[in-house]
Scaffold this motif. Structure first.
Motif, PDB file in Angstrom:
ATOM      1  N   VAL A  53       7.862 -72.443   9.273  1.00  0.00           N
ATOM      2  CA  VAL A  53       7.082 -73.493   8.612  1.00  0.00           C
ATOM      3  C   VAL A  53       8.031 -74.507   7.987  1.00  0.00           C
ATOM      4  O   VAL A  53       8.993 -74.142   7.301  1.00  0.00           O
ATOM      5  CB  VAL A  53       6.149 -72.892   7.548  1.00  0.00           C
ATOM      6  N   HIS A  54       7.766 -75.792   8.234  1.00  0.00           N
ATOM      7  CA  HIS A  54       8.591 -76.877   7.725  1.00  0.00           C
ATOM      8  C   HIS A  54       7.788 -77.735   6.759  1.00  0.00           C
ATOM      9  O   HIS A  54       6.559 -77.736   6.789  1.00  0.00           O
ATOM     10  CB  HIS A  54       9.092 -77.763   8.875  1.00  0.00           C
ATOM     11  N   PRO A  55       8.482 -78.505   5.916  1.00  0.00           N
ATOM     12  CA  PRO A  55       7.772 -79.509   5.109  1.00  0.00           C
ATOM     13  C   PRO A  55       7.048 -80.502   5.999  1.00  0.00           C
ATOM     14  O   PRO A  55       7.602 -80.999   6.983  1.00  0.00           O
ATOM     15  CB  PRO A  55       8.902 -80.177   4.315  1.00  0.00           C
ATOM     16  N   ARG A  72       4.240 -74.302  -1.131  1.00  0.00           N
ATOM     17  CA  ARG A  72       5.626 -74.704  -1.370  1.00  0.00           C
ATOM     18  C   ARG A  72       6.361 -74.977  -0.066  1.00  0.00           C
ATOM     19  O   ARG A  72       7.199 -75.882   0.006  1.00  0.00           O
ATOM     20  CB  ARG A  72       6.360 -73.626  -2.168  1.00  0.00           C
ATOM     21  N   ALA A  73       6.051 -74.216   0.986  1.00  0.00           N
ATOM     22  CA  ALA A  73       6.778 -74.366   2.245  1.00  0.00           C
ATOM     23  C   ALA A  73       6.456 -75.688   2.944  1.00  0.00           C
ATOM     24  O   ALA A  73       7.347 -76.337   3.489  1.00  0.00           O
ATOM     25  CB  ALA A  73       6.455 -73.192   3.175  1.00  0.00           C
ATOM     26  N   GLY A 113       2.657 -81.918   3.559  1.00  0.00           N
ATOM     27  CA  GLY A 113       1.978 -80.955   4.417  1.00  0.00           C
ATOM     28  C   GLY A 113       0.608 -80.593   3.875  1.00  0.00           C
ATOM     29  O   GLY A 113       0.153 -81.103   2.851  1.00  0.00           O
ATOM     30  N   ARG A 114      -0.047 -79.678   4.577  1.00  0.00           N
ATOM     31  CA  ARG A 114      -1.401 -79.269   4.193  1.00  0.00           C
ATOM     32  C   ARG A 114      -1.634 -77.822   4.571  1.00  0.00           C
ATOM     33  O   ARG A 114      -1.180 -77.350   5.616  1.00  0.00           O
ATOM     34  CB  ARG A 114      -2.445 -80.147   4.888  1.00  0.00           C
ATOM     35  N   VAL A 115      -2.353 -77.120   3.684  1.00  0.00           N
ATOM     36  CA  VAL A 115      -2.760 -75.733   3.932  1.00  0.00           C
ATOM     37  C   VAL A 115      -4.272 -75.672   3.815  1.00  0.00           C
ATOM     38  O   VAL A 115      -4.841 -76.112   2.810  1.00  0.00           O
ATOM     39  CB  VAL A 115      -2.111 -74.762   2.924  1.00  0.00           C
ATOM     40  N   ILE A 116      -4.927 -75.147   4.834  1.00  0.00           N
ATOM     41  CA  ILE A 116      -6.378 -74.954   4.827  1.00  0.00           C
ATOM     42  C   ILE A 116      -6.629 -73.454   4.814  1.00  0.00           C
ATOM     43  O   ILE A 116      -6.260 -72.743   5.746  1.00  0.00           O
ATOM     44  CB  ILE A 116      -7.045 -75.613   6.034  1.00  0.00           C
ATOM     45  N   LEU A 140       6.907 -66.446   6.820  1.00  0.00           N
ATOM     46  CA  LEU A 140       7.317 -67.849   6.801  1.00  0.00           C
ATOM     47  C   LEU A 140       8.512 -68.079   7.727  1.00  0.00           C
ATOM     48  O   LEU A 140       8.604 -69.120   8.390  1.00  0.00           O
ATOM     49  CB  LEU A 140       7.674 -68.273   5.380  1.00  0.00           C
ATOM     50  N   MET A 141       9.412 -67.121   7.778  1.00  0.00           N
ATOM     51  CA  MET A 141      10.573 -67.254   8.647  1.00  0.00           C
ATOM     52  C   MET A 141      10.159 -67.207  10.115  1.00  0.00           C
ATOM     53  O   MET A 141      10.618 -68.000  10.932  1.00  0.00           O
ATOM     54  CB  MET A 141      11.579 -66.149   8.346  1.00  0.00           C
ATOM     55  N   MET A 142       9.260 -66.293  10.470  1.00  0.00           N
ATOM     56  CA  MET A 142       8.844 -66.158  11.863  1.00  0.00           C
ATOM     57  C   MET A 142       7.982 -67.331  12.316  1.00  0.00           C
ATOM     58  O   MET A 142       8.052 -67.750  13.472  1.00  0.00           O
ATOM     59  CB  MET A 142       8.107 -64.830  12.059  1.00  0.00           C
TER      60      MET A 142
END
Length: 420
Positions: free
Chosen positions: A191-193, A213-214, A219-222, A186-188
């Protein structure tokens, strides 16, 4: 402010007319007035801009108030109580544990070992641990952080689980991406809201939860998964976490993950209408997906690949080179954590030696001996004469530095290579 400071230094460095300076300091009622009387007329006029006439109603105003009125008038005064007092903002109303939500029970054991049990609270259920039984009805209604005793007298610490504890204790099929590795990814990926992220390899849903959560509610995760059993397990763990989160918090966990049962290497048509801020691949052959997903990654976006060994990294880099894919390898890292044991120590005098025991050894529960994991005993033996202090033979004494610190015997050995 810079001008006032410069003038103040000049005033203090001047050594002429000591009698007039003393009269000025004695007669003036504010720092700016004292400063103005000590300066030539042309420089005193510059100081006048920062001063306001003193109110006769408050001749003894505090120094903080005098500095406040000296600020430029362009700075507006904050409206009182428009946003509420800081105390009200920072006040957090504790929510007791409720039926239907998750609870984490911690049982401290010998050698700094902690047994963690995850359970879903139900009125008629019972928590069964090595330390005894504890009915759920005794937990429901308690505030998190309470110590409750089991039927055998063992003390259990009850609280709500964090996300990393949930993913480590939830049902799993394939090996999960560990929280320490997910944090690095996530740091690399930065990822932003509000970001839209593509995940390939839902697995047990650990990475999906952290991505959810990130990116936040906007946002959206697929998440693509090729295996049906993994796909269903990831959805189940995600729904379970969202349902229990809602019962113990004032806000809902965002419903922002779309689980897709499909081979990502055959989803080229799906990718044409999508643009992703970041991509993460957690699969056996990520090189088969790169040619499909790279057109949908925004310019300058990051694709993080989670791999189990370095030979897979070599195969991936070779495919990028031979297929001339538009990716540049920025970083290849292995994430490791080292756990430490830092515990209070108690020195006991023996006839031929002094033994330093950790507090864990002293407070050992005899009923836990048969349940302890195989670990090296957490104690240090010091021969007489090796220490700088002597202790009486007939008393137990706490030393001046009563702590034992060393790396824990149990470390998080499993890791993987993260390649963005």
């Amino acid at each position: 402010m810079a001008l006032a400071a410069r003038l103040l230094r000049r005033a203090l460095s001047s050594a002429s007319d000591g009698r007039r300076r003393r009269r000025a300091w004695e007669a003036s009622l504010s720092p700016l007035e004292r400063l103005k009387r000590l300066l030539p007329p042309e420089e005193a006029a510059a100081v006048e801009r920062y001063a306001e006439p003193r109110s006769s109603a408050s001749p003894q105003a505090p120094a903080e108030e005098k500095m406040a009125v000296a600020a430029p008038s362009a700075a507006p005064t904050a409206a009182p109580s428009s946003q509420g007092s800081p105390e009200k903002k920072m006040a957090a109303r504790p929510i007791p544990l409720r039926a239907g939500e998750l609870a984490l029970a911690e049982l401290r054991r010998k050698h700094n070992a902690t047994l963690k049990l995850l359970c879903r609270l139900e009125a008629g259920a019972v928590l069964n641990s090595h330390g005894g039984l504890l009915p759920h009805r005794d937990i429901i209604g308690q505030l998190p952080g309470q110590l409750l005793r089991t039927s055998a007298g063992a003390r259990l610490l009850l609280r709500r689980p964090s996300l990393d504890e949930y993913v480590l204790l939830m049902p799993r099929g394939p090996t999960i991406a560990y929280p320490k590795d997910i944090s690095a990814m996530l740091m690399m990926m930065d990822v932003h809201p509000g970001d839209v992220v593509l995940e390939s390899g839902s697995g047990s849903g650990a990475l999906s939860l952290f991505l959810s959560r990130a990116v936040g509610p906007k946002g959206r995760v697929i998440s693509y998964e090729i295996r049906d059993d993994h796909h269903n397990l990831a959805k189940k763990n995600y729904r379970h976490w969202r349902t229990t989160w809602k019962k113990g918090h004032t806000e809902e966990w965002p419903d922002n993950v779309d689980f897709v049962l499909k081979d990502i290497s055959r989803a080229a048509e799906d990718m044409k209408a999508l643009t992703f801020d970041a991509i993460v691949l957690d699969m056996l052959n990520p090189q088969s997906a790169l040619s499909v997903v790279h057109p949908s990654l925004k310019e300058g976006g990051v694709c993080a690949v989670y791999l189990a060994n370095i030979t897979q990294v070599i195969d991936l880099l070779d495919r990028i080179r031979t297929c001339r894919l538009p990716f540049a390898c920025e970083n290849i890292i292995e994430v490791t954590h080292r756990n430490w044991l830092v515990l209070p120590a108690k020195i006991k005098n023996c006839k031929s030696s002094q033994r330093v025991e950790t507090q864990e050894d002293i407070e050992e529960d005899p009923q836990q001996k048969e349940c302890d994991e195989i670990q090296t005993r957490d104690q240090i033996v010091l021969n007489e004469g090796e220490g700088n202090e002597s202790f009486p033979d007939d008393a137990e004494t706490y030393c001046s530095a009563p702590y034992v610190a060393r790396p824990s015997h149990w470390q998080d050995a499993h890791s993987a290579t993260v390649h963005p």
